[in-house]
Design an enzyme around this catalytic site. Structure first.
Site, mmCIF file in Angstrom:
data_model
loop_
_atom_site.group_PDB
_atom_site.id
_atom_site.type_symbol
_atom_site.label_atom_id
_atom_site.label_comp_id
_atom_site.label_asym_id
_atom_site.label_seq_id
_atom_site.Cartn_x
_atom_site.Cartn_y
_atom_site.Cartn_z
ATOM 1 N N HIS A 64 0.818 -1.220 0.000
ATOM 2 C CA HIS A 64 0.000 0.000 0.000
ATOM 3 C C HIS A 64 0.846 1.262 0.000
ATOM 4 O O HIS A 64 0.356 2.343 -0.302
ATOM 5 C CB HIS A 64 -0.918 0.033 1.224
ATOM 6 N N HIS A 93 5.377 6.529 6.483
ATOM 7 C CA HIS A 93 5.058 6.063 5.135
ATOM 8 C C HIS A 93 4.613 7.246 4.277
ATOM 9 O O HIS A 93 4.417 8.343 4.792
ATOM 10 C CB HIS A 93 3.962 4.990 5.182
ATOM 11 N N THR A 203 -6.295 6.929 7.477
ATOM 12 C CA THR A 203 -6.779 7.162 6.112
ATOM 13 C C THR A 203 -6.855 5.868 5.305
ATOM 14 O O THR A 203 -7.091 5.904 4.099
ATOM 15 C CB THR A 203 -5.887 8.169 5.368
ATOM 16 N N THR A 204 -6.607 4.739 5.960
ATOM 17 C CA THR A 204 -6.765 3.420 5.320
ATOM 18 C C THR A 204 -7.662 2.572 6.215
ATOM 19 O O THR A 204 -7.769 2.844 7.416
ATOM 20 C CB THR A 204 -5.408 2.701 5.186
#
Ligand code: SG5
Ligand code: ZN
Length: 265
Positions: A64, A93, A203-204
């Site tokens: 991701h 990330h 946000t995931t």
């Protein structure tokens, strides 16, 4: 890796809510920050510790994003600002887009930046990341924006150079630059008191509404070429991970604060 989500098609952001109900919640991230609507505040100084010195760090393609973690005993932490307590570094990330005109998750005045760095911290009081994510003040994430330009940013030199080693999902490599964590987590202490802050979510998936967001106002830069290296890694669906940003979510009455640094004593 948290589930079978992606950024396109039947596993894309508009479908995340089917398996992960919290993704349909009222306090989701990212958001569009409209400067005219923010509430100014003077928070205590945001403080970084465990940043100095070198950190052995490694980066992983988790399908991701490009994720960086450290297996060093010298662990960065933050406190102060709008935070209640100390938060310990978990991972960092990146989010990017199909081209340089988009890619950031948070927008400012409806403007997208080319890339966004997220530095994830968990509340020390809860003893572990796994316990912290069960609490509504469990996480805080620092968001740094990057705008694509011609000039390379030396911060990304080792990451870009070693990107070919993590093309495949699940692969990882030790980062040759032992200062990379320091440079990414706290690039410019002078700009560190200039941020927006609001309550939101991961946000995931699973989109947990447990994140105090701290988004630094001043963008940094990355070259077009450096940014292109991020798009070369593979995603969980076997194609290149050309983009991995979630669209903005409704603010729904939340207040976004902007810190106005007080007079230094
Ligand atoms: C959680 O949410 C997950 C991340 C995920 C972000 O922080 O963290 C963990 O599960 C750490 C143990 O997932 C992973 O790290 C996979 C192992 O971030 C991603 O990797 C996808 C971009 C989402 O965080 S965010 O809200 O800051 N974007
Ligand atoms: Zn993120």
């Amino acid at each position: 890796v948290a589930g079978n989500f992606s950024y396109d098609g039947t596993n894309g952001p508009s479908h995340w809510g089917k398996e992960h109900k919290m993704c349909l919640g009222k306090y989701q991230s990212p958001i569009d920050i409209e400067e005219k609507d923010v509430t100014t505040m003077t928070f205590p100084e945001l403080q970084f510790s465990g940043i100095e010195g070198s950190h052995k760090a490694y980066m992983t393609n988790n399908g991701h994003t490009v994720m960086i973690q450290s297996f060093d005993s010298n662990v960065p932490s933050i406190s102060g600002g709008s935070l209640n307590g100390t938060y310990v570094f978990q991972q960092l990330h990146f989010h990017w887009g199909q081209n340089d005109n988009l890619g950031s998750e948070d927008l400012i005045n409806n403007h997208s930046f080319s890339m966004e760095l997220h530095v994830v911290f968990w509340k020390k009081e809860y003893d572990s990341y796994e316990e912290a994510i069960k609490r509504n003040d469990g996480l805080t994430v620092l968001g740094y924006l990057y705008q694509a330009m011609d000039e390379p940013n030396p911060i990304f030199e080792s990451i870009v150079q070693q990107m070919p080693d993590i093309i495949g999902v699940g692969s990882n490599v030790t980062i040759s630059d032992n200062n990379v964590l320091k440079k990414l987590v706290a690039p410019d202490i002078a700009s560190a008191q200039n941020y927006f802050t609001y309550s939101g979510s991961l946000t995931t998936p699973p989109c947990l509404e447990i994140v105090q967001w701290i988004d630094f106002v001043k963008p940094q830069h990355i070259s077009h070429e450096q940014l292109a290296a991020f798009r070369s890694i593979q995603s969980t669906d076997g194609t290149n991970l050309t983009h991995n940003f979630r669209p903005v979510q409704p603010l729904d009455g939340r207040t976004v604060y902007r810190n106005i640094a007080g007079v230094e004593s």
